[in-house]
Design a protein around this motif. Structure first.
Motif, PDB file in Angstrom:
ATOM      1  N   THR A 240       6.653  -1.214   0.947  1.00 12.60           N
ATOM      2  CA  THR A 240       6.626  -1.014  -0.374  1.00 12.60           C
ATOM      3  C   THR A 240       5.441  -1.408  -1.147  1.00 12.60           C
ATOM      4  N   ALA A 241       4.742  -2.280  -0.962  1.00 14.86           N
ATOM      5  CA  ALA A 241       3.386  -2.647  -1.519  1.00 14.86           C
ATOM      6  C   ALA A 241       2.305  -1.571  -1.119  1.00 14.86           C
ATOM      7  N   GLY A 242       2.410  -1.074   0.065  1.00 12.77           N
ATOM      8  CA  GLY A 242       1.780   0.134   0.503  1.00 12.77           C
ATOM      9  C   GLY A 242       1.701   1.267  -0.271  1.00 12.77           C
ATOM     10  N   LEU A 243       3.310   1.693  -0.585  1.00 12.10           N
ATOM     11  CA  LEU A 243       3.422   2.948  -1.178  1.00 12.10           C
ATOM     12  C   LEU A 243       2.966   2.891  -2.700  1.00 12.10           C
ATOM     13  N   ILE A 244       3.203   1.552  -3.152  1.00 13.11           N
ATOM     14  CA  ILE A 244       2.512   1.471  -4.511  1.00 13.11           C
ATOM     15  C   ILE A 244       0.994   1.646  -4.718  1.00 13.11           C
ATOM     16  N   THR A 245       0.426   0.897  -3.814  1.00 11.81           N
ATOM     17  CA  THR A 245      -0.976   0.701  -3.867  1.00 11.81           C
ATOM     18  C   THR A 245      -1.502   2.063  -3.723  1.00 11.81           C
ATOM     19  N   SER A 246      -0.921   2.908  -2.706  1.00 14.35           N
ATOM     20  CA  SER A 246      -1.254   4.187  -2.411  1.00 14.35           C
ATOM     21  C   SER A 246      -1.186   5.210  -3.797  1.00 14.35           C
ATOM     22  N   LEU A 247       0.106   4.917  -4.267  1.00 15.88           N
ATOM     23  CA  LEU A 247       0.398   5.938  -5.419  1.00 15.88           C
ATOM     24  C   LEU A 247      -0.634   5.489  -6.664  1.00 15.88           C
ATOM     25  N   VAL A 248      -0.895   4.277  -6.953  1.00 16.72           N
ATOM     26  CA  VAL A 248      -1.862   3.648  -7.814  1.00 16.72           C
ATOM     27  C   VAL A 248      -3.249   4.069  -7.681  1.00 16.72           C
ATOM     28  N   TYR A 249      -3.685   3.884  -6.538  1.00 15.33           N
ATOM     29  CA  TYR A 249      -5.071   4.343  -6.116  1.00 15.33           C
ATOM     30  C   TYR A 249      -5.257   5.961  -6.158  1.00 15.33           C
ATOM     31  N   GLY A 250      -4.291   6.319  -5.854  1.00 16.70           N
ATOM     32  CA  GLY A 250      -4.256   7.900  -5.708  1.00 16.70           C
ATOM     33  C   GLY A 250      -4.219   8.469  -7.067  1.00 16.70           C
ATOM     34  N   LEU A 251      -3.582   7.946  -7.712  1.00 18.34           N
ATOM     35  CA  LEU A 251      -3.584   8.447  -9.150  1.00 18.34           C
ATOM     36  C   LEU A 251      -4.973   8.042  -9.877  1.00 18.34           C
ATOM     37  N   ILE A 252      -5.377   7.015  -9.740  1.00 22.33           N
ATOM     38  CA  ILE A 252      -6.655   6.487 -10.440  1.00 22.33           C
ATOM     39  C   ILE A 252      -7.755   7.443  -9.728  1.00 22.33           C
ATOM     40  N   GLY A 253      -7.849   7.648  -8.621  1.00 21.73           N
ATOM     41  CA  GLY A 253      -8.785   8.620  -7.870  1.00 21.73           C
ATOM     42  C   GLY A 253      -8.913   9.881  -8.434  1.00 21.73           C
TER      43      GLY A 253
END
Length: 151
Positions: free
Chosen positions: A87-100
């Motif tokens: 769950t944390a991995g999916l959230i961090t991937s989504l957030v980092y991906g969006l910011i990136g």
């Protein structure tokens, strides 16, 4: 003569199922981010990029392909550096991906402005222009920089 029995761990099926589920979920996150990245490039580029690509405008194809590749770099690194908890991995991937994606789109637009390349004219041209490689290289280079910044 001794025989060695190979046995799977008791929770092998559960672990396999969890792994398959994680792959599917990360694939969905990756696809969503790629689509958002494409639309971010489309939104910030003059002309309807999907139409230009579909009709085979060579410079639009080169620039779009490079933009998608650069977005993939960002997303792959975001997923690779995500938390080990699903769950944390999916959230961090989504957030980092969006910011990136946001940072990458802004940086490419600034670089295009600095080079004074008329992107609207370039991507709508019927003939290939080497200038499209400059824009494509900017997408890929900045995608790599943003991806490394995530890690």
């Amino acid at each position: 003569m001794t025989t060695t029995a190979l046995a799977l761990a008791d929770d092998f099926g559960a672990q396999l199922g969890k792994g398959i589920g994680a792959i599917a979920l990360y694939a969905v996150v990756g696809l969503v981010l790629i689509l958002l990245g494409f639309y971010a490039i489309d939104w910030t580029t003059p002309g309807k990029l999907s139409d230009l690509v579909r009709t085979g405008k060579p410079n639009a194809v080169v620039i779009t392909a490079a933009g998608l590749l650069s977005m993939a770099f960002i997303i792959v690194v975001a997923i690779t550096n995500s938390d080990s908890d699903l769950t944390a991995g999916l959230i961090t991937s989504l957030v980092y991906g969006l910011i990136g994606i946001i940072v990458q789109v802004i940086a490419v637009r600034i670089l295009e402005w600095a080079t004074r390349i008329q992107i609207g004219d370039l991507i709508q041209s019927e003939t290939y222009s080497p200038a499209s490689l400059v824009v494509a290289a900017a997408h890929i280079a900045l995608g790599l920089v943003v991806a490394v910044a995530i890690s």
